[in-house]
Design a protein around this motif. Structure first.
Motif, PDB file in Angstrom:
ATOM      1  N   CYS A  16       0.818  -1.233   0.000  1.00 44.15           N
ATOM      2  CA  CYS A  16       0.000   0.000   0.000  1.00 44.15           C
ATOM      3  C   CYS A  16       0.845   1.274   0.000  1.00 44.15           C
ATOM      4  O   CYS A  16       0.291   2.373  -0.052  1.00 44.15           O
ATOM      5  N   HIS A  17       2.165   1.147   0.085  1.00 41.99           N
ATOM      6  CA  HIS A  17       3.124   2.253   0.021  1.00 41.99           C
ATOM      7  C   HIS A  17       3.003   3.238   1.191  1.00 41.99           C
ATOM      8  O   HIS A  17       3.406   4.390   1.085  1.00 41.99           O
ATOM      9  N   THR A  18       2.473   2.763   2.310  1.00 41.57           N
ATOM     10  CA  THR A  18       2.377   3.566   3.520  1.00 41.57           C
ATOM     11  C   THR A  18       3.693   3.503   4.284  1.00 41.57           C
ATOM     12  O   THR A  18       4.309   2.440   4.376  1.00 41.57           O
ATOM     13  N   ARG A  35      -0.992  -0.346   8.374  1.00 45.74           N
ATOM     14  CA  ARG A  35      -2.223   0.019   7.663  1.00 45.74           C
ATOM     15  C   ARG A  35      -2.910  -1.186   7.032  1.00 45.74           C
ATOM     16  O   ARG A  35      -4.081  -1.428   7.264  1.00 45.74           O
ATOM     17  N   CYS A  36      -2.170  -1.959   6.224  1.00 37.35           N
ATOM     18  CA  CYS A  36      -2.814  -3.047   5.470  1.00 37.35           C
ATOM     19  C   CYS A  36      -2.500  -4.436   6.000  1.00 37.35           C
ATOM     20  O   CYS A  36      -3.121  -5.410   5.585  1.00 37.35           O
ATOM     21  N   GLY A  37      -1.521  -4.560   6.896  1.00 38.96           N
ATOM     22  CA  GLY A  37      -1.188  -5.848   7.485  1.00 38.96           C
ATOM     23  C   GLY A  37      -0.289  -6.735   6.651  1.00 38.96           C
ATOM     24  O   GLY A  37       0.036  -7.847   7.054  1.00 38.96           O
ATOM     25  N   GLU A  38       0.154  -6.248   5.487  1.00 38.35           N
ATOM     26  CA  GLU A  38       1.048  -7.035   4.636  1.00 38.35           C
ATOM     27  C   GLU A  38       2.479  -6.980   5.193  1.00 38.35           C
ATOM     28  O   GLU A  38       2.854  -6.034   5.882  1.00 38.35           O
TER      29      GLU A  38
END
Length: 149
Positions: A16-18, A35-38
């Motif tokens: 997500c590039h956060t 943020r996305c859990g990846e």
């Protein structure tokens, strides 16, 4: 801030590039994006478009090695598996990324990419080294390590 060694590293999520702040001592412990859990490190190159390129190169604390390539380029296709192997060996100290010059022509022009594949090493948003031509995984790892110290 990490209480043990007093430093954090800003790592951008490949999904997500956060931006995520990770204690320096915990980079190799499989951190995930808040943020996305990846996973922040997947052991493979990150595909970047122009916007994601600016975030990863300009905002992250890790050195970033970008492979400027194109799908029609034979040497680029030959080098792709070696670049992926190098990513698995160099993470989490270095982020490896790929930019498709056909899809990001303005970005390639801005960085004066005249032949492909071209690898460019960025540190703190600035180019510090570049090399052109296909390389094997061991040569990529050696080239990167010799330039990041």
């Amino acid at each position: 801030m990490n209480q043990e060694n007093g430093s954090t590293t800003q790592v951008l999520c490949p999904a997500c590039h956060t931006a995520n702040r990770v204690p320096g001592a915990r980079l190799s412990e499989g951190p995930i994006c808040g943020r996305c859990g990846e996973a922040l490190f997947a052991g493979k190159p990150v595909e970047l478009d122009a916007g994601a390129f600016e975030r990863h190169v300009g905002r992250g604390d890790l050195p970033v090695v970008v492979d400027f390539w194109a799908p029609w380029c034979g040497p680029c296709r030959v080098m792709a598996p070696a670049f992926a192997q190098a990513a698995a060996q160099l993470e989490p100290a270095v982020r490896l990324a790929k930019v498709n010059t056909e899809e990001a022509q303005a970005l390639a022009a801005r960085h004066v990419i005249r032949s492909i594949p071209t690898m460019v090493l960025f540190r703190q948003g600035r180019e510090v080294a570049r090399t052109s031509g296909a390389m094997g995984a061991a040569d990529i790892v050696r080239w990167v390590r010799s330039r990041i110290g």
